[in-house]
Every structure is written in structure tokens, then in C-alpha cells.
Design an enzyme around this catalytic site. Structure first.
Site, PDB file in Angstrom:
ATOM      1  N   PRO A 191      47.318  39.665  42.298  1.00 47.64           N
ATOM      2  CA  PRO A 191      46.504  38.994  43.318  1.00 47.64           C
ATOM      3  C   PRO A 191      47.258  37.766  43.849  1.00 47.64           C
ATOM      4  O   PRO A 191      47.506  36.816  43.110  1.00 47.64           O
ATOM      5  CB  PRO A 191      45.232  38.599  42.574  1.00 47.64           C
ATOM      6  CG  PRO A 191      45.488  38.848  41.143  1.00 47.64           C
ATOM      7  CD  PRO A 191      46.746  39.610  40.957  1.00 47.64           C
ATOM      8  N   ASP A 227      51.062  34.476  41.690  1.00 44.00           N
ATOM      9  CA  ASP A 227      50.204  35.480  41.056  1.00 44.00           C
ATOM     10  C   ASP A 227      49.043  34.751  40.387  1.00 44.00           C
ATOM     11  O   ASP A 227      49.236  34.038  39.398  1.00 44.00           O
ATOM     12  CB  ASP A 227      51.039  36.262  40.022  1.00 44.00           C
ATOM     13  CG  ASP A 227      50.249  37.380  39.356  1.00 44.00           C
ATOM     14  OD1 ASP A 227      49.002  37.374  39.438  1.00 44.00           O
ATOM     15  OD2 ASP A 227      50.902  38.257  38.748  1.00 44.00           O
ATOM     16  N   HIS A 228      47.851  34.956  40.933  1.00 43.77           N
ATOM     17  CA  HIS A 228      46.702  34.190  40.444  1.00 43.77           C
ATOM     18  C   HIS A 228      46.263  34.643  39.051  1.00 43.77           C
ATOM     19  O   HIS A 228      45.436  33.988  38.417  1.00 43.77           O
ATOM     20  CB  HIS A 228      45.537  34.315  41.440  1.00 43.77           C
ATOM     21  CG  HIS A 228      44.605  33.132  41.426  1.00 43.77           C
ATOM     22  ND1 HIS A 228      44.353  32.385  40.299  1.00 43.77           N
ATOM     23  CD2 HIS A 228      43.861  32.565  42.410  1.00 43.77           C
ATOM     24  CE1 HIS A 228      43.495  31.424  40.582  1.00 43.77           C
ATOM     25  NE2 HIS A 228      43.182  31.504  41.873  1.00 43.77           N
ATOM     26  N   ARG A 229      46.808  35.755  38.567  1.00 49.77           N
ATOM     27  CA  ARG A 229      46.512  36.116  37.181  1.00 49.77           C
ATOM     28  C   ARG A 229      47.180  35.128  36.238  1.00 49.77           C
ATOM     29  O   ARG A 229      46.678  34.850  35.149  1.00 49.77           O
ATOM     30  CB  ARG A 229      47.045  37.527  36.869  1.00 49.77           C
ATOM     31  CG  ARG A 229      46.376  38.639  37.619  1.00 49.77           C
ATOM     32  CD  ARG A 229      47.059  39.965  37.323  1.00 49.77           C
ATOM     33  NE  ARG A 229      48.489  39.905  37.656  1.00 49.77           N
ATOM     34  CZ  ARG A 229      49.336  40.916  37.478  1.00 49.77           C
ATOM     35  NH1 ARG A 229      48.902  42.054  36.961  1.00 49.77           N
ATOM     36  NH2 ARG A 229      50.602  40.804  37.806  1.00 49.77           N
TER      37      ARG A 229
END
Lengths: 450, 372
Positions: free
Chosen positions: A242, A422-424
Site C-alpha cells: 500500500p 510502504d504503509h505496511r
């Protein structure tokens, strides 16, 4: 008697399931010998030539160039005289007729050119005899079949590594004059053509559909090579990680002035010192506070793998498409070393010679799309990485400087940085800090000494 | 800390232009290398290699490790053996197998997947190919211990005294087994010769990342002599191996021979060497080809023996026949029955293994029914 034999695509690399037909070296109607090279295929592992198991006349090719074929599917039909090799007598001490047949097949095989392998040597047994130096020696065999002269109409004779080199450099082999023994195209021929041609030629695979007015209504371009790889990588990245993208526009004048001062130094005499070097340096420095940007999401292990070394990828547009070679342990390099590494990497990429290992194990990337004159963009992560910095064009713009009564507009060097992450792995706080820190070092390079 | 390196040039007598330098270490008389035979062996072994590669590319073999470029080292070493000596090969000793009389068709079985071995090691004292890197060094040392216990060393009887010739590559030098084998061979003064073909590349790892010193120099640390020889010079390889084997048979203990050579093809047919090394390096080694060198010598003005037209014509015919025999023989290799692996696991089959065998046979039979 005539038999139609099919040659099925073999698994040439222990467990491969498919291969792409790269170049057919024979056509229907051609008479081929045992071990004559039929086709060049590209597997997931390498470029490989397939030698014919049969002697006879080519009846049909079952797959076009550029098509990916499953292992075990027929790729060529050859009409042979006599029995199939699989049904040949098991022992050379078979019936007299069989021995005769075997001897004839052996003759045929000897006349063939056993070009066998990715790599070099398997051709040596026969090609060596062809050298002029050898021909002066008594070693030249009176009973050996005379080698086929370099057939002007037939396919050019080259070794696979040379063909691969030509492909990488975008050189059309048909345009070359071979200088090797027996009319073989050598590595030097390709390199010469590359240096004299200047820009590599456009991809030869473009197919234009031409309606009656003569102008193509559409152009169909096979998706392969770097394009195919890039597409797969981008889809994988965009739909796995994401992405969040943040922007900052900043006054980079102080860095530009620093660049001029450093570039004037004697020890930077031979260094190509672009603003990108300072941006890369600032980004690397900023990552010290946000090490999570240099990490990898390990889905299988359910772990975030934080990496100590920063292998800094630099996205490079090449004639073949986008490649992202990286600079190993970039955080350990001084400015001069970093600048040299960036210049080398870009020069290698432009010449199409970036080796695969230079593109492996990158940990974070910079895309300098500003060189194309755009302000900013939303970069997509290099698959497996957590952050990518996009660098916009650096232009003179009006900028508010000073405070209170001193406040005024001044022309300044201004750019926009874009950071996708990467929002993870990272949250808005870490991403923002990384981008803001990078910008801060560029606004005021002296901060880097703190 | 820096290590003092001794980059001594490997010992060589036959240069790339085919000039033979006189050297007293090269044996003469009965123990001299038969040069015409060595030429023939190298040419035919190379043909075996080339044909096997073609068979792999035609889907007849799963894999083939090419030895192109290493014929000089292998034929040199292989020609120095006596019939009572014992060879422990890696998986690339095709030319040694050729010299020792192993039928090349039998070499193909392992790579066609029709056998776990392919030949009877006791028939010709040429043991099965070993795929585990370095494992054969300990097998060889164990065998040499047996030779000592049989009293077949140092008797002075040329028909009785035996030695073990163990082949290994540069990669194997980094393996624990190899170093254990060196320790044990030295400690017990065993009749063993370690013949290391340093072909520069352990798959993709160059020798330079594995060692700070030439391989031959390691032997001194273990307590036995190391010899560095030009692996593309068949005459030097033969001389060095013959001397080392003679020492071993006489009870003088082990020797490490480092034959400096180059694997000109990828590691195996599954490998793409352009990903880790440059083609120009390959071109350079092509210029040092062992067969070319010997041909230049034997067709030159000072040829000690001459390759005449009859010889070469006969050799060309032999090559053709050999190639066809490999093609036919490979396709005719017997396919093992599904029961085969069970039969060769234990001498006496336990009941639970017999049950598994029956289940497996029933499973295979059912599968065949489905296809039909």
C-alpha cells in the site's frame, strides 16, 4: 522411408516449465543435420541453443519467435529418412543394415556444426579446424568433410554470448560484416558496431498493421524483455505494497552554492558533481533517523527485515527500458565516491551493459525524473523495497525570504521531492520525518554536521 | 594483516605456441607420455563432452557438467595411472574415465536419471562420480588406509604397489571434508595423490574469494608437498602426477597437485556463466587450449612424434563413430523398474520397506492404467 519427427521443447535447465522462442535459425524446406542448431530459446535461466536430434528436411515450425512455449510441446517437425533415433538399434553390433545406417548418420552428424550451448566451447571440435592457421598444418583432415562456407544467404554464424551481447546493445546482427574465422560474427564486430552506430537501434519487434491508406492504424508491440519485466514488477509492487506518497517543495539554493564550491576543489577535479549526488547524500543521511525506510517486508516469515547496508538504487532510463542498478553500501561512501558511483552506474546503464547482479539486492531507490523537466510524480516502489524518493526538476522560482520588515521575494533554486513508502512498514510519521529531514539537509547542508 | 602471497607461475614445459622446453622432470623412455595417444584421448574425450551437451539440449539428459578446457589436466593425470591404482573422481572427470577405459555411454546414465551410478567401480578401479563436493577426498583417504593395511605400499614390486588418485576442484578446497582428508593423509603418510583442477570458478565464486594463496601452497601447512602445474599442459600434468604417484606407491606419502586450468563452459548445462564472468576471460583461456598446444607440437618441425594424415583421418572417423555410439547408446540406456530403488537400499529388505515397495508398485501400476 520418410518419417515425420517432432522435436518437443526440452527442459534444458532442471525443472524449467517454459521458454521463449527467440530466433529460428532454420525455416521450412531447409535440410538440417543432426546437432545443427535449430533455434535459440531464452529460459528463466539463460539463452540456449537447441541442436537438432534429427537429420532431414524441416517441415514446419510450430512456434513463432517471441512466443513462450511450454516444455514438452512440439516446436518443429522434421521429415527424416529412416527410423527415429529413439528406435535406432541399441547396440552398434546390430544387423549390418543398422550399422550402415548408423555410419551414414555419423557422417551426417560430422558435417553438422555442433553449436550446442550457452557459453563457448562445444563448437570447438569442428570450428577450430576451420582456422586458417590450422589449414596450413597437416592436421587438416583429408577425409573430414569440408566445412560449409559462410553461407551468405543462410543465418549469420554467431555464438550465443555474442548474440546475447548484440541483443543487449541493440545491434542487428544482419547489419554486421563478420570478421571471425569461417564468417563467424565476433564479440569485437558487435562492439565495433555498437561504438560506431551511436544510439542503439529501436526494438525490431514492432508490428504495424497497415490499412488501405498506407498509414498504420495501430502498432502492436510484443510485451517482452525489459518491458515485460518492468510491467510485472510494477503490478506486483503497486498491488502488494500500500503506497503513500508525500511531497515537499523546498529552496535548494544553499545546496546548489555548496555544489559550486565543492566542484571547484582540486580533489573533486575529476568528479561529475550533479545536484542528485547531494540529494542522494541527504537522503542517506536522513535515513539514519528513519532506518525503517531501509527494510523489507517478509510476508512468508511475517517479519520486517531491517537492513544495515543501504544499497541505493538509481532508476535509469535506457534504450531498452527502465533499469534500477544499485550502489552497494552507499551509506559508507563519501561524497566523491558516491558521485563517481552514480556517474559510473548511469554510464553503464546508458550503454546497456548493466549486469544483472548490479540490479539485485537493492534496498531503497531514487528516481530522478526531474531530468525530463517535470515538477514531481508519485513513484512506485521497486518491488521488495519500502521507500523511493522522486526528485523533480530544479528551477529558478520566486521564493519568499526574510522575516518581518525584511520579508521579500527572491529568485531561488527550487525543487519538489516526492517520497512513496510502504504503509505496511512505515507510518505517516516516519515517512514525513524522512522526507522533511532530507529536505532540511538540502535547505541547509550545514545541518548534516550536527 | 596482510598475507604474503607467492604467485609462482605454474610449472609448464609445453607453451601455447607448441614449443616444448626440455626439462629433466619430464619422464623419458618407457615412462614417457605417449603423445599421440594423449592427443587422441583429449580429442575423443572432448567429443564425448560435446555430444553429451547436445544430448542434454535435445532433452535426452537432465544435466551435463562440461569439462571443456580441462582435457590436458585430466588426460595428463589419467595417463599416469597404473591399472592397480584407484581413482576417486568428482562428477567432471570424463577424460579420466576415458583414459581408464570406462565406456562413455555409461557416464551418461547418471545424468539421464536411469541409474545411481552407471558402472562397476571394482571393474576398473574407477569409482562412481561423487556429486557432494569434497566427499570423495575422505573416501580416497579411507581407501588409502586400506592399501597400507593390505601391505600394498613400499614393497618395491611395481605390480603390487598401489596409490589412490583423488580428484577435486578449487571449490572443494573450502570444504571441511577436504581439509580433514589432508590432515589424515599427512598424519598417516598415506599413498594418496590429491589432484586439484583449479578451474578458477566454484560455480559463480572465483578462486580469489576462496583463498589468499595458491592452492598448492596449502599442502605445506598440512605437512606434504604441493605442486603447481599448468593444467593445460598435458605433458607437465602427466609428469607431475607420475612423480607424485610414484612417491605415494613407494610409501613417501601424499602430494597435492594444483593443475591451473579453466572451465570454459558454464558449470553445468543449467548454468549461465555470463551472469558472473566475462566472455573475454574465456577467450583468453581458449588461447591456451591444451589440444591446440599439443597439435602444434606434433605437427611442427621439431615434433618428437608426428601426427600424420593417416592418424588424423582415423581419429576423425573414430570421433564420428563415437558420437553416433553415444547418441544411440544414450537413448538405449535401460530404464530402471519402479522397484529398483528398493532393491539397492538394504541388503536384506525389512518387512516395512517391502510393504512400501508393494504400495509404490501398486501406485505406479494404477497411474499407468489411467494414462492408457
Amino acid at each position: 522411408m520418410t518419417n515425420i519427427q517432432q522435436f518437443n521443447l526440452p527442459d534444458v535447465g532442471e525443472g524449467l516449465t517454459e521458454a521463449e522462442i527467440v530466433t529460428w535459425l532454420v525455416a521450412p524446406g531447409d535440410v538440417v543435420e543432426v546437432n545443427q542448431t535449430l533455434v535459440e530459446i531464452e529460459t528463466a535461466k539463460s539463452l540456449v541453443e537447441l541442436p537438432s536430434p534429427f537429420a532431414g528436411e524441416v517441415i514446419e515450425l510450430h512456434a513463432e519467435e517471441g512466443v513462450t512455449v511450454d516444455v514438452g510441446r512440439p516446436i518443429i517437425s522434421i521429415a527424416t529418412a529412416g527410423a527415429a533415433p529413439g528406435k535406432a538399434p541399441a547396440s552398434p553390433s546390430g544387423p549390418a543394415g543398422a550399422e550402415q545406417e548408423a555410419a551414414e548418420a555419423a557422417e551426417a552428424a560430422e558435417a553438422a556444426e555442433p553449436k550446442l550451448l550457452v557459453g563457448y566451447g562445444a563448437t570447438e571440435t569442428s570450428s577450430r579446424r576451420r582456422r586458417p592457421a590450422d589449414q596450413q598444418a597437416p592436421a587438416e583432415l583429408p577425409t573430414a568433410p569440408s566445412p560449409p562456407a559462410a553461407a551468405p544467404s543462410g543465418p549469420l554464424r554467431t555464438k550465443p554470448p555474442v548474440r546475447k551481447l548484440a541483443k543487449v546493445l541493440g545491434i542487428d546482427l544482419a547489419s554486421l560484416t563478420p570478421t571471425g574465422p569461417g564468417g563467424i560474427v565476433t564479440r569485437a564486430d558487435v562492439l565495433d558496431a555498437s561504438s560506431t552506430n551511436g544510439a542503439p537501434q529501436a526494438a525490431p519487434d514492432v508490428v504495424a498493421t497497415t490499412p488501405s491508406d498506407g498509414e498504420p492504424a495501430e502498432i502492436r508491440i510484443p510485451i517482452k524483455g525489459v518491458r515485460k519485466h518492468t510491467a510485472a514488477a510494477m503490478v506486483s509492487s503497486a498491488f502488494t505494497a500500500p503506497h503513500v506518497t508525500e511531497f515537499v517543495t523546498l529552496d535548494i539554493t544553499a545546496t546548489m552554492e555548496l555544489r559550486d564550491r565543492v566542484a571547484a576543489r582540486r580533489d573533486f577535479k575529476d568528479v561529475k558533481l550533479s545536484p542528485l549526488c547531494f540529494i542522494a547524500k541527504a537522503f542517506l543521511r536522513a535515513m539514519e533517523r528513519t532506518p525503517s525506510a531501509n527494510s523489507r517486508w517478509d510476508e512468508a516469515a511475517q517479519e520486517i527485515v531491517q537492513l544495515r547496508e543501504i544499497n541505493l538504487g538509481i532508476a535509469a532510463a535506457t534504450p531498452r527500458g527502465l533499469v534500477v542498478p544499485n550502489i552497494r553500501s552507499a551509506q559508507r561512501l563519501g561524497l566523491a565516491e558516491l558521485a563517481t558511483a552514480i556517474a559510473d552506474l548511469a554510464a553503464t546503464a546508458r550503454s546497456g551493459k548493466t549486469p544483472p547482479e548490479a540490479m539485485a539486492d537493492g534496498t531503497v531507490t531514487i528516481s530522478n525524473f526531474g531530468v525530463f523537466g517535470v515538477d514531481t510524480g508519485t513513484p512506485i516502489l521497486n518491488p521488495g523495497e519500502t521507500a523511493i524518493l522522486g526528485v523533480g526538476t530544479i528551477t529558478r522560482q520566486p521564493w519568499v525570504v526574510g522575516e518581518g520588515a525584511d520579508e521579500r521575494l527572491e529568485p531561488r533554486w527550487v525543487t519538489t521531492l516526492a517520497l512513496s513508502f510502504d504503509h505496511r512498514v512505515m507510518d505517516g510519521q516516519q515517512g514525513s520525518e524522512l522526507l522533511a529531514d532530507t529536505a532540511a539537509f538540502l535547505r541547509d547542508p550545514a545541518l548534516a554536521t550536527l | 594483516m596482510t598475507v604474503e602471497t607467492h604467485q609462482t607461475e605454474p610449472w609448464s614445459v609445453l607453451d601455447t605456441s607448441g614449443h616444448l622446453r626440455p626439462d629433466e622432470r619430464v619422464p623419458s623412455g618407457d615412462s614417457a607420455l605417449d603423445l599421440r595417444r594423449a592427443y587422441r584421448d583429449m580429442v575423443l574425450a572432448r567429443r564425448v563432452d560435446a555430444e553429451a551437451i547436445a544430448l542434454q539440449r535435445q532433452g535426452e539428459l537432465g544435466l551435463w557438467p562440461s569439462m571443456l578446457g580441462q582435457e590436458g589436466a585430466q588426460v595428463g593425470a589419467g595417463s599416469a595411472l597404473r591399472p592397480q591404482d584407484v581413482v576417486f573422481p568428482t562428477y567432471r572427470e570424463h577424460a579420466v574415465a576415458w583414459c581408464f577405459g570406462v565406456d562413455p555411454v555409461q557416464l551418461l546414465g547418471l545424468f539421464r536419471g536411469t541409474t545411481m551410478g552407471g558402472w562397476d567401480p571394482r571393474e576398473r578401479n574407477f569409482n562412481l562420480y561423487t556429486l557432494v563436493i569434497g566427499a570423495q577426498t575422505l573416501h580416497g583417504v579411507g581407501y588409502a588406509m586400506g592399501i597400507v593395511r593390505d601391505g600394498d605400499v613400499g614393497t618395491g614390486d611395481p605390480e603390487r604397489d598401489r596409490a589412490v588418485l583423488v580428484f577435486l576442484g578449487d571449490g572443494a578446497l573450502s570444504e571441511g571434508e577436504t581439509n580433514e582428508a589432508f590432515v589424515w593423509a599427512a598424519a598417516q603418510q598415506l599413498p594418496v595423490v590429491f589432484f586439484c583442477q583449479n578451474n578458477q570458478w566454484a560455480i559463480s565464486a572465483p578462486f580469489s574469494v576462496q583463498s589468499r594463496i595458491p592452492a598448492a601452497e596449502r599442502a605445506r601447512g598440512f605437512g606434504f608437498p604441493g605442486v603447481r602445474v599448468d593444467g593445460n599442459d598435458v605433458i607437465a600434468c602427466h609428469a607431475a602426477t607420475q612423480e607424485a604417484l610414484a612417491t605415494a606407491r613407494a610409501g613417501g606419502g601424499p602430494t597435492l597437485i594444483e593443475a591451473v586450468t579453466y572451465r570454459r563452459n558454464p558449470h553445468t548445462t543449467s548454468d549461465d556463466d555470463l551472469r558472473y564472468r566475462s566472455g573475454s576471460e574465456n577467450d583468453e583461456w581458449e588461447g591456451r587450449d591444451p589440444i591446440d598446444r599439443l597439435r602444434l607440437l606434433l605437427t611442427g618441425d621439431d615434433a618428437p612424434e608426428r601426427l600424420d594424415d593417416d592418424f588424423l583421418a582415423e581419429l576423425a572417423q573414430e570421433e564420428q563413430a563415437l558420437a553416433e555410439r553415444l547418441r544411440t547408446g544414450c537413448r538405449a540406456l535401460p530404464v530402471p523398474s519402479p522397484e529398483d530403488p528398493f532393491l539397492h537400499t538394504l541388503e536384506q529388505m525389512p518387512a516395512d520397506l517391502a510393504r512400501q515397495r508393494d504400495e509404490h508398485l501398486a501406485f505406479v501400476a494404477a497411474g499407468e492404467g489411467d494414462h492408457a
